[in-house]
Design an enzyme around this catalytic site. Sequence first.
Site, PDB file in Angstrom:
ATOM      1  N   TRP A  40      -4.291   3.471   8.544  1.00  0.00           N
ATOM      2  CA  TRP A  40      -2.859   3.356   8.251  1.00  0.00           C
ATOM      3  C   TRP A  40      -2.183   4.164   9.342  1.00  0.00           C
ATOM      4  CZ3 TRP A  40       1.307   6.547   6.989  1.00  0.00           C
ATOM      5  CH2 TRP A  40       2.401   5.925   6.381  1.00  0.00           C
ATOM      6  N   LYS A  55       8.459  -1.775  -8.168  1.00  0.00           N
ATOM      7  CA  LYS A  55       7.350  -2.727  -8.047  1.00  0.00           C
ATOM      8  C   LYS A  55       7.812  -3.939  -7.242  1.00  0.00           C
ATOM      9  CE  LYS A  55       4.525  -0.876  -8.818  1.00  0.00           C
ATOM     10  NZ  LYS A  55       4.396   0.454  -9.291  1.00  0.00           N
ATOM     11  N   GLU A  86       8.275  -3.158  -3.474  1.00  0.00           N
ATOM     12  CA  GLU A  86       7.107  -2.819  -2.664  1.00  0.00           C
ATOM     13  C   GLU A  86       6.157  -3.989  -2.436  1.00  0.00           C
ATOM     14  OE1 GLU A  86       4.635   0.395  -4.078  1.00  0.00           O
ATOM     15  OE2 GLU A  86       4.913  -0.195  -6.157  1.00  0.00           O
ATOM     16  N   GLU A 132      11.110   1.662 -12.388  1.00  0.00           N
ATOM     17  CA  GLU A 132       9.747   1.248 -12.047  1.00  0.00           C
ATOM     18  C   GLU A 132       9.709  -0.258 -11.749  1.00  0.00           C
ATOM     19  OE1 GLU A 132       7.259   2.620 -11.028  1.00  0.00           O
ATOM     20  OE2 GLU A 132       5.550   1.317 -11.409  1.00  0.00           O
ATOM     21  N   ASN A 179      -8.731  11.281   8.903  1.00  0.00           N
ATOM     22  CA  ASN A 179      -7.593  10.929   8.056  1.00  0.00           C
ATOM     23  C   ASN A 179      -6.713  12.167   8.005  1.00  0.00           C
ATOM     24  OD1 ASN A 179      -5.872  10.024   6.018  1.00  0.00           O
ATOM     25  ND2 ASN A 179      -7.274  10.604   4.377  1.00  0.00           N
ATOM     26  N   GLY A 180      -5.425  12.005   8.287  1.00  0.00           N
ATOM     27  CA  GLY A 180      -4.533  13.160   8.268  1.00  0.00           C
ATOM     28  C   GLY A 180      -3.700  13.184   9.534  1.00  0.00           C
ATOM     29  N   LYS A 222      -2.311   3.433  -0.475  1.00  0.00           N
ATOM     30  CA  LYS A 222      -2.450   3.856  -1.872  1.00  0.00           C
ATOM     31  C   LYS A 222      -2.081   5.319  -2.082  1.00  0.00           C
ATOM     32  CE  LYS A 222      -3.697   3.177  -6.109  1.00  0.00           C
ATOM     33  NZ  LYS A 222      -2.659   2.488  -6.866  1.00  0.00           N
ATOM     34  N   CYS A 248      -5.486   5.883   5.361  1.00  0.00           N
ATOM     35  CA  CYS A 248      -6.760   5.810   6.068  1.00  0.00           C
ATOM     36  C   CYS A 248      -7.926   6.003   5.108  1.00  0.00           C
ATOM     37  CB  CYS A 248      -6.894   6.829   7.186  1.00  0.00           C
ATOM     38  SG  CYS A 248      -5.650   6.664   8.441  1.00  0.00           S
ATOM     39  N   ARG A 290      -6.433   1.887   1.300  1.00  0.00           N
ATOM     40  CA  ARG A 290      -5.928   3.128   1.892  1.00  0.00           C
ATOM     41  C   ARG A 290      -5.256   2.900   3.249  1.00  0.00           C
ATOM     42  NH1 ARG A 290      -7.730   7.631  -0.614  1.00  0.00           N
ATOM     43  NH2 ARG A 290      -7.233   8.873   1.210  1.00  0.00           N
ATOM     44  N   HIS A 346      30.293   1.906 -12.292  1.00  0.00           N
ATOM     45  CA  HIS A 346      30.911   2.865 -11.372  1.00  0.00           C
ATOM     46  C   HIS A 346      30.559   2.542  -9.927  1.00  0.00           C
ATOM     47  CE1 HIS A 346      32.288   5.510 -14.609  1.00  0.00           C
ATOM     48  NE2 HIS A 346      31.168   5.159 -15.226  1.00  0.00           N
TER      49      HIS A 346
END
Length: 607
Positions: free
Chosen positions: A75, A483, A486, A479, A101-102, A602, A2, A28, A502
């Site tokens: 969000w 990437k 996502e 990484e 936000n929260g 983000k 948010c 966000r 294995h």
Amino acid sequence: MCGIIGVVQRRGEVASFLHQALKRLEYRGYDSVGVTTISNGQLHMKKDKGRIEEVHKKLNLDEIPGCIGIGHTRWATHGIPSMYNAHPHFDCKNEIAVVHNGVIDNFLELRKELKSKGHEFSSDTDTEVIPHMIEDYVSEGLTLDNAVTEVTRRIEGTYAIVAMTSRDDGKIVCTRDGNPLVIGRREGATYVSSDIPAFLPMTNDMILLLDGEVATLTAGGAEIRKLSDGSEVERETIKVSWTADQAQKGGFPHFMLKEIHEQPEAVRNTLRIRPEVIQEAAKFIHEARNVYFLAMGTSGHAAMAGRHMFASLAGVLPIFELASDFPDTVYNSLSKDDLVIAITQSGETTDTIMAVKHAKSFGVKVVAITNVIGSSITRMADHSIFTQAGPEIGVAATKTFMVQLTALAQLALALGELTGFVDNEMLEKKRQSLEKLPEIVSEVISRNEEKARRLAGLLYDKPSLLFLGRGVSQATAEEGALKLKEISYNHAEAYSAGQSKHGPIALVHDEYPVIFVVPRDETRWRIVGNIMEMKARGASIISVIAKDDEELKGFSNHWFTIPEGIEPEFSTIPYVIPLQLFSYYMARRKGFDPDKPRNLAKSVTVL
Ligand code: F6R
């Protein structure tokens, strides 16, 4: 998680500023968007489900009257993305508007109480309890700031709240606990936002608002008070060095690509961090009993690479724990002689903040490595290293990863000097190699971008890819896989190449793509064996290798090449770049927006 914006100015309409600021905050969250202004003693509102430009096309966000307003890009946590759940939220009389936000943990209980008093709700959100509670306090005669203060005494959870009322068109009230809010100031206007870039085109003057404080903003300034006892807080204005241009795409089609291209500069600036700042952090590490790296996601991969750097250059092997799991892993085994190094580009990740709080309750010291001055983590830390990436807008972290690695490399060298684990001549050689990084990073981008685009054209429809590396290159592989997942939504897994036989090798069949990260280090000869195993099962081998590694070119179907000159401990820095580019072009090839991956935001400010 948010984005919030608020502005109160002496004159002029705020609509188009709110619209543009929300665009700068869209990273966000982008499920829905809304704005509210006050004009002629009335609230005016536009909000809907969808991305900002979609909603703008429908509702024209540039046309809404008033010189005071608040906005929100969402969000979703509580309630599906919909017009009703989009912020701002209002009281029963439509006089109070709130963005948040929260997460309000006790919202169900509060909602029941408010409903029993006759309040009517129009959304499924946790946020909506706030304007209704403010309504009650205001009707008892409290001012808006006192009403907001009272609300913070009743709500549990984390929040950044911005409120205004049509009964007073000269004032915005904001408060925070656990979620970011910064205030911007310039002559005749005051701003509040979740993040600095939102108001950067207007001002570089910023005032921090801390947890447990409430601020009343007018066109003439900000008055900050402590929630606990109402005492006034004097807070100096900070000049931020970020420029508005840095928060624009600058001719690139996406922020992510722009930020990949900004990596040489970001590394160069981070290499200029004052040596005393690095040395002070090294001292903390040197004096500690156990050293823990705490981080999430990409920052966790920086931690994984950092462990190798510390072990190899300083003989110190930190324990890496995912911040989200840290309290459940260490239980009560911490002591005041331990040290936590919290790695978080935003400085606002709730998992990391909660882990640091847990550590601090045992008296553990904290060093933060972060990209955001004034972020929550820096206020909890005993010492902070600020990386110099500038604002990162693309949701997928790229240049902030690069600078975290660069800062960790410098820290490993400073620590090496203190422990004397390797001799000075060797440390000097490593230091010189770091100096070459900006040029090498630049060359890696130009050398590999077109290859990455072409390879994406060949592999975009592969349902699954495997990423393998050994030693420090496992972090690089992790990484690369993150990437890809996502932003392109291809399934991707990373493993230590040693582990691949294995279990994961069972996945491999004809033309299954396996990406190997193989710098010229002591792991190389062993990884060649792993490549052969995969080839024997028909895998298509893609390798990231040294420029003149002809032998590995011979074993690979496709390859990216990296110029020599970087010491093996630091190899993640150049070797991850082709994988960033590959993910970017995979997302493009599949028609996805790399800057706004689905379900992601983000900074993750919920547990
Ligand atoms: C991945 C990504 C996330 C973050 C993670 C931690 O591209 O950006 O995995 O790395 O959410 O965020 P910070 O570093 O802000 O704590």
